[in-house]
Design an enzyme around this catalytic site. Structure first.
Site, short mmCIF file in Angstrom:
data_model
loop_
_atom_site.label_atom_id
_atom_site.label_comp_id
_atom_site.label_asym_id
_atom_site.label_seq_id
_atom_site.Cartn_x
_atom_site.Cartn_y
_atom_site.Cartn_z
N SER A 93 0.83 -1.20 0.00
CA SER A 93 0.00 0.00 0.00
C SER A 93 0.87 1.25 0.00
O SER A 93 2.08 1.18 0.20
CB SER A 93 -0.88 0.01 1.25
OG SER A 93 -0.05 0.20 2.39
N LYS A 94 0.21 2.37 -0.20
CA LYS A 94 0.92 3.64 -0.20
C LYS A 94 1.56 3.87 1.17
O LYS A 94 2.64 4.43 1.28
CB LYS A 94 -0.05 4.78 -0.53
CG LYS A 94 0.68 6.01 -0.99
CD LYS A 94 -0.26 7.09 -1.40
CE LYS A 94 -0.27 8.24 -0.42
NZ LYS A 94 1.02 8.63 0.13
N ARG A 95 0.89 3.35 2.19
CA ARG A 95 1.43 3.50 3.54
C ARG A 95 2.77 2.78 3.69
O ARG A 95 3.68 3.26 4.36
CB ARG A 95 0.43 2.97 4.56
CG ARG A 95 0.05 4.11 5.49
CD ARG A 95 -0.79 3.72 6.60
NE ARG A 95 -1.52 2.51 6.23
CZ ARG A 95 -2.18 1.77 7.08
NH1 ARG A 95 -2.20 2.10 8.31
NH2 ARG A 95 -2.84 0.69 6.72
N GLY B 155 4.90 2.35 1.36
CA GLY B 155 5.87 3.20 0.68
C GLY B 155 6.32 4.33 1.59
O GLY B 155 7.51 4.60 1.74
N ASP B 156 5.35 4.97 2.24
CA ASP B 156 5.68 6.09 3.13
C ASP B 156 6.54 5.61 4.30
O ASP B 156 7.52 6.25 4.68
CB ASP B 156 4.40 6.74 3.68
CG ASP B 156 3.58 7.38 2.56
OD1 ASP B 156 4.15 7.60 1.46
OD2 ASP B 156 2.38 7.64 2.75
#
Ligand code: GLU
Length: 513
Positions: A266-268, A270-271
């Site tokens: 998820s984008k999370r 990545g962050d």
């Protein structure tokens, strides 16, 4: 002609709801490679029937992202073509006739239930112990639909313009069986399926209807998409059957998992782990929130593509390096695995470094130039970016590193490494630098070799060595404690710049310890 004999035609069918996730790019890539490998066509279809999720700019983003990857769809909204339009919202009037065709054949029905009635139904079933209430072969018997209501009431409601949806009538207790090119046979009982809405009350088709109508009309031979669509496949197979259409082949690609394998990437993730999840930077038009992309993070598209291709596909050998061209020759669905693939940031860097190293200094300079500009830096007219990147390239992982690791090429150092300063910036060190400044000023030529010889000569006369003098010179000229080979660095910086930085050291570094 049967689809089995038809030329290969595949599609990438994103919904323009925001930036493309890496998983989406991988789907596009595998479709593209499959088409190339089989001399077929790769089509882009924009699935924008859900108006509430439409995001301005997303379609342009998708095309730009694919172009950056080197993937240009043969057909799509950007080209037009025999099956145009390629945006589902522009095909809207067409879908209703297909939904009505199913009604006439007894495979679909009008449903007039209001949101409140649906909610009541769900509550009642939940109270009776049904954890996942559905509109299905049982429930449909007591809801407001054209299967149960008398024909004249149905006509009356339709004539009065009452809102309705069209639902598929999923047959009771049947097995839906289909072959997935990656997973093998998949069997699902229709008892687990609900009467999905095909046409919404606003007249728009749902994903399921539009997707299979278009795949049929566009003569798609292979549906290659992410595993998250596997649960929809039985319904799609059923719809092909109810329409009496030949179904394409299906291939559901394995999930991309977070680096720790805990779930879907998820984008999370990545962050949290510090890697981009999108191909290009994206600013959400609704929230203004920015997310970073591979392009802006300093990846080369060749590296990104190579890395992505191996997330789920393997060549059957240890070989890791493939150009897009080579991938197109080698790719096959048989070599795509079923199990989820963990995303590996380190590996993505490894690929990027590999491709960065393959560039000549001139190519690297051209690739790095926009990043230097974006960092607000300018190459001084007397310096050559080619030589700068030549010096820095060994350590570079990203195209952005030239700006961040080589700031001292673009302006005088303003910050000085504290540890190195504390250790080296002594009264003795300051005296050495002043002496070296004077000796360098008199050098007949300015090359790494003469600079080194001069420093050595000075060192032995002054009772010091390169081990002491080099960190001092580096500190004063770059502000840093490490970097490329020092004397080459000094050569590239040039006499004037080096002398002025050495002269300015006492003022910039303060009173020596
Ligand atoms: N519109 C769907 C998506 O956003 C397409 C799925 C499919 O390929 O059928 O991915």
């Amino acid at each position: 002609m049967s689809l089995a004999d038809a030329p290969v035609r595949v599609r990438f069918a994103p919904s323009p709801t925001g930036a493309l996730h890496v998983g989406g790019v991988r789907t596009a890539l595998f479709n593209y490679l499959f088409a190339r490998r089989h001399g077929g066509e790769f089509l882009l279809r924009i699935e924008d029937t859900d108006q509430t999720r439409f995001v301005p700019g997303a379609e342009e983003y998708i095309l730009e992202a694919l172009a950056w990857c080197g993937i240009t769809p043969d057909l799509g909204p950007h080209t037009g073509g025999p099956d145009a339009p390629y945006r589902q919202s522009e095909r809207k009037p067409m879908y209703r006739q297909y939904a009505e065709q199913l009604i006439r054949a007894g495979h679909a029905y009008y449903a007039f239930d209001t949101e409140a009635e649906l909610e009541q139904m769900r509550e009642r079933l939940k109270a009776a112990g049904n954890a996942a209430p559905q509109y299905n072969y049982v429930t449909r018997e007591y809801m407001h639909n054209s299967l149960r209501l008398p024909a004249d009431e149905v006509s009356r409601r339709l004539d009065a313009g009452e809102p309705y949806v069209i639902r598929v009538k999923v047959p009771r207790k049947e097995e839906i069986k289909f072959y997935d090119e990656i997973r093998g046979w998949v069997t699902v009982s229709t008892t687990q399926m609900d009467d999905k809405v095909l046409l919404k009350s606003d007249g728009m088709p749902t994903y399921h209807l539009a997707n299979i109508v278009d795949d049929h009309l566009m003569r798609i031979t292979h549906v290659i998409r992410g595993e998250e669509w596997l649960p929809s496949a039985p319904l799609h197979v059923l719809l092909y059957r109810l329409f009496g259409w030949e179904q394409p082949k299906f291939a559901h690609l394995p999930l991309l998992l977070s680096p720790d394998g805990s779930g879907k990437l998820s984008k999370r993730d990545g962050d949290k782990h510090g890697f981009p999840i999108f191909p290009l930077d994206w600013t959400d038009p609704a929230t203004g929130q920015r997310s970073s992309g591979y392009r802006e993070a300093g990846y080369l598209p060749e590296a990104f593509i190579n890395f992505l291709a191996l997330l789920g596909w393997n060549p059957g050998t240890d070989r890791e390096i493939f150009s897009l061209e080579e991938l197109a020759q080698e790719f096959s669905l048989e070599r795509v695995g079923k199990s989820g693939v963990k995303f590996d940031k380190k590996k993505s860097i490894w690929f990027n470094q590999y491709y960065l190293r393959r560039l000549s200094d001139a190519e690297l300079a051209a690739a790095a130039a926009p990043f230097i500009e974006r960092a607000g830096l300018t190459v001084p007219p007397d310096l050559s970016l080619e030589r700068i990147v030549g010096l820095l390239r060994e350590r570079a992982e990203y195209l952005t590193d030239f700006a961040s690791q080589g700031r001292y090429f673009f302006h005088d150092p303003t910050e000085f490494d504290e540890k190195v300063t504390a250790k080296r910036w002594t009264a003795e060190g300051a005296a050495h630098l002043a002496a070296l400044h004077d000796r360098f000023a008199d050098l007949p030529d300015w090359t790494a070799a003469t600079l080194k010889a001069e420093t050595e000569a000075y060192g032995s006369a002054a009772g010091s060595g390169l081990g002491q003098l080099m960190p001092l010179l580096r500190l004063a000229t770059t502000g840093l404690g490490f970097g490329p080979e020092l004397f080459e660095l000094l050569e590239v910086l040039g006499r004037e710049r080096v002398l002025s930085r050495l002269a300015a050291a006492p003022q910039r570094l303060g009173v020596p310890a």
